[in-house]
Design an enzyme around this catalytic site. Structure first.
Site, PDB file in Angstrom:
ATOM      1  N   SER A  19      -9.938  -0.954   6.809  1.00 35.95           N
ATOM      2  CA  SER A  19      -9.376  -1.003   5.319  1.00 35.95           C
ATOM      3  C   SER A  19      -8.460  -2.092   4.915  1.00 35.95           C
ATOM      4  O   SER A  19      -8.148  -2.123   3.888  1.00 35.95           O
ATOM      5  CB  SER A  19      -8.607   0.353   5.465  1.00 35.95           C
ATOM      6  OG  SER A  19      -9.288   1.449   5.125  1.00 35.95           O
TER       7      SER A  19
ATOM      8  N   SER B 257      -9.786   1.306   2.434  1.00 33.32           N
ATOM      9  CA  SER B 257      -8.858   2.543   1.869  1.00 33.32           C
ATOM     10  C   SER B 257      -7.785   1.406   0.914  1.00 33.32           C
ATOM     11  O   SER B 257      -6.950   1.930   0.208  1.00 33.32           O
ATOM     12  CB  SER B 257      -8.414   3.442   2.556  1.00 33.32           C
ATOM     13  OG  SER B 257      -7.386   2.670   3.570  1.00 33.32           O
TER      14      SER B 257
ATOM     15  N   LYS C 281       0.970  -1.276  -0.038  1.00 35.41           N
ATOM     16  CA  LYS C 281       0.118  -0.075  -0.062  1.00 35.41           C
ATOM     17  C   LYS C 281       0.907   1.196   0.060  1.00 35.41           C
ATOM     18  O   LYS C 281       1.983   1.185   0.858  1.00 35.41           O
ATOM     19  CB  LYS C 281      -0.859  -0.099   1.225  1.00 35.41           C
ATOM     20  CG  LYS C 281      -1.949   1.136   1.437  1.00 35.41           C
ATOM     21  CD  LYS C 281      -2.909   0.932   2.547  1.00 35.41           C
ATOM     22  CE  LYS C 281      -4.080   1.865   2.756  1.00 35.41           C
ATOM     23  NZ  LYS C 281      -4.815   1.532   3.872  1.00 35.41           N
TER      24      LYS C 281
HETATM   25  N1  GLN Z   1     -13.402   3.279   5.881  1.00 39.40           N
HETATM   26  C1  GLN Z   1     -12.796   4.084   6.890  1.00 39.40           C
HETATM   27  C2  GLN Z   1     -12.550   5.674   6.775  1.00 39.40           C
HETATM   28  O1  GLN Z   1     -12.985   5.999   5.705  1.00 39.40           O
HETATM   29  C3  GLN Z   1     -11.720   3.356   7.261  1.00 39.40           C
HETATM   30  C4  GLN Z   1     -10.502   3.473   6.872  1.00 39.40           C
HETATM   31  C5  GLN Z   1      -9.090   2.822   7.064  1.00 39.40           C
HETATM   32  O2  GLN Z   1      -9.505   1.789   7.998  1.00 39.40           O
HETATM   33  N2  GLN Z   1      -8.185   3.358   6.929  1.00 39.40           N
HETATM   34  O3  GLN Z   1     -12.130   6.059   7.695  1.00 39.40           O
END
Ligand code: GLN
Length: 488
Positions: A179, A155, A80
């Site tokens: 994410s 994400s 990532k």
């Molecule tokens: N979807 C969640 C957010 O937008 C989690 C994102 C994540 O785990 N980085 O914050």
């Protein structure tokens, strides 16, 4: 056995490398070729760098030639683009860092380099890991290889796309509110977010520091167990890194599940979950009963508050963490400005995308005088209640199961205008982060549009080996994790 590298497990790849059936350069070239061919369609990678990647593969081949062996030596891995990597562009999918070449390696990167893994590229993601669809990327959305009109989740969406399309055997992700698990579920993969503190956050660009945790994403639980072993471990450079003896997360993969108690939170199995997800999850629970486990009802009475609490705490921490992007030290700087204050304002106005700005605004608001008690402090109290709910539930069960997401992957653009709808796709995942507990997602079937469905397992603190055991036994009995999208 004839090796099919794109479907092979990490163990099979290590065997093939160890017996010289294939070299690291050959293996890496195969994945690089696929990546270069399919990335224009899928947008899984922000950076691919054939020369750097092949140099690492050659170095791995030198190690292999001396007779060195290792379970990860010579195997390619995608990251990532939130993990700092020396000499590589590390953008966090933001215009703010579009020119940032990291001068150092994240702890996780150091660990994988030591193990001899070859960096295949840096994966697309939501900007600063804020999102559930990988649509919030400065580089454009990543596409779900099961249906390119749909999101891969987020994400860590690019990492998930890379594995699902077999552009990489495995990848790293980070999970602040889901994410790793959510994109794993929406792309038919296995992913684990460890207990908070197990994987060092050093060099992992911070979003919400009390929630962020890195972890592996791969085809199977067995592969994840191997990767997690290399990622985990104490690091004095992260003050929340835990000092614990090293673990082999593969040690109990084969253990029978007889008598194991799987808790089903009644609050998760009610309205809100779509029928296709429910039937795939029910079938998976049936499979677990066949494997000897028992399912019992448990309660997490405050789970309905997890999304609201998360969306106060995460933005609060983000607003503080992202104050470092000011155009002075690194990253983007607005080209025209009148004075220092104007430079800050224009840099941040131009460098951050809409969702990141929304989070900074919310975060600054809930931390400001007069609102701190009403929102931030309140959310912290809810966080404690959520952790207490889990502690109570684990008195009655060994592991908790639920769907990972309420629906299968949605169409690109269909939730962009309604942030709350988007936030609700994290309904089953955020509580594990708030409590600091480990969570995992495994593929358990297909739902509407023939899209993958994920089953989530949440364990007690440091129970990763048991969670991986449950996931592995399921994967020995089913083949959902081996399905791949038709060639694009
Ligand atoms: N979807 C969640 C957010 O937008 C989690 C994102 C994540 O785990 N980085 O914050």
């Amino acid at each position: 056995m004839i090796l099919n590298p794109i479907q092979a497990s990490l163990k099979e790849l290590a065997q093939a490398l160890g017996t010289k059936a294939i070299s690291s350069v050959e293996l890496t070239t195969l994945f690089l070729d696929r990546s270069e061919r399919l990335n224009p369609t899928l947008n899984a990678f922000i950076t691919l760098d054939r020369d750097k990647t092949l140099a690492m593969a050659r170095a791995a081949d030198v190690r292999l030639a001396t007779g060195e062996t290792g379970p990860l030596l010579g195997i390619p891995l995608a990251y990532k683009d939130i993990f700092c990597m020396e000499g590589w562009l590390t953008t966090c999918a933001s215009k703010m860092l579009a020119n940032f070449v990291s001068p150092y390696d994240a702890h996780v990167v150091e660990q994988f380099k030591k193990a001899g893994m070859v960096t295949l590229g840096k994966c697309n993601m939501d900007e600063f890991a804020m999102g559930s669809s990988t649509e919030n990327s400065f580089y454009g959305p990543a596409k779900n290889p099961w249906d390119v009109r749909r999101v891969p989740g987020g994400s860590s969406g690019g990492s998930a796309v890379a594995i699902a399309a077999r552009l990489a055997p495995a990848a790293t992700g980070t999970d602040t509110g889901g994410s790793i698990r959510q994109p794993a579920a929406l792309c038919g993969l296995t992913g684990i977010k460890p207990t908070y503190g197990v994987v060092s956050r050093y060099g992992m660009i911070a979003f919400a520091s009390s929630l962020d945790q890195g972890g592996p994403m791969a085809k199977s639980a067995e592969d994840c167990a191997l990767l997690l072993g290399a990622m985990a471990g104490f690091d004095p450079r992260d003050s929340t890194s835990l000092q614990r003896p090293a673990e082999d997360y593969r040690r109990s993969l084969e253990k029978p599940l007889d008598g194991l108690r799987i808790g089903l939170p009644k609050e998760f199995f009610c309205a809100g979950m779509s029928d296709d997800v429910r039937s795939a999850v029910d079938a998976a629970l049936g499979e677990y009963r066949k494997l000897g486990a028992r399912t019992i009802e448990v309660s997490l009475p405050n789970s309905g508050l997890s999304v609201p609490a998360y969306y106060v705490i995460a933005p609060a921490e983000a607003s503080s963490n992202l104050s470092r992007f000011d155009g002075v030290r690194y990253g983007y700087r607005a080209p025209d400005y009148s004075d220092l204050a104007d430079m800050y304002c224009k840099t941040r106005a131009q460098g951050f995308g809409a969702e990141v700005k929304r989070r900074i605004l919310i975060g600054t608001y809930v931390l400001s005088h007069g609102y701190y008690d009403a929102y931030y402090l309140q959310a912290q109290k809810v966080r404690r209640l959520i952790a207490n709910d889990f502690a109570e539930a684990f008195k009655h069960c060994d592991i908790i199961a639920s769907p990972t997401t309420p629906n299968v992957a949605f169409e690109i653009g269909s939730k962009s205008s309604d942030p709350v709808q988007m936030y609700l796709s994290d309904i089953y995942t955020t509580s594990a982060n708030l409590a600091g507990l480990p969570g995992l997602s495994i593929p358990c079937g297909f739902g509407a549009g023939n899209m993958p469905v994920g089953l989530q397992l949440i364990g007690n603190y440091f129970d990763e080996a048991r969670m991986l055991n449950l996931a592995h036994r399921y994967q020995q009995a089913t083949d959902w994790h081996l399905r791949m999208p038709e060639e694009l």
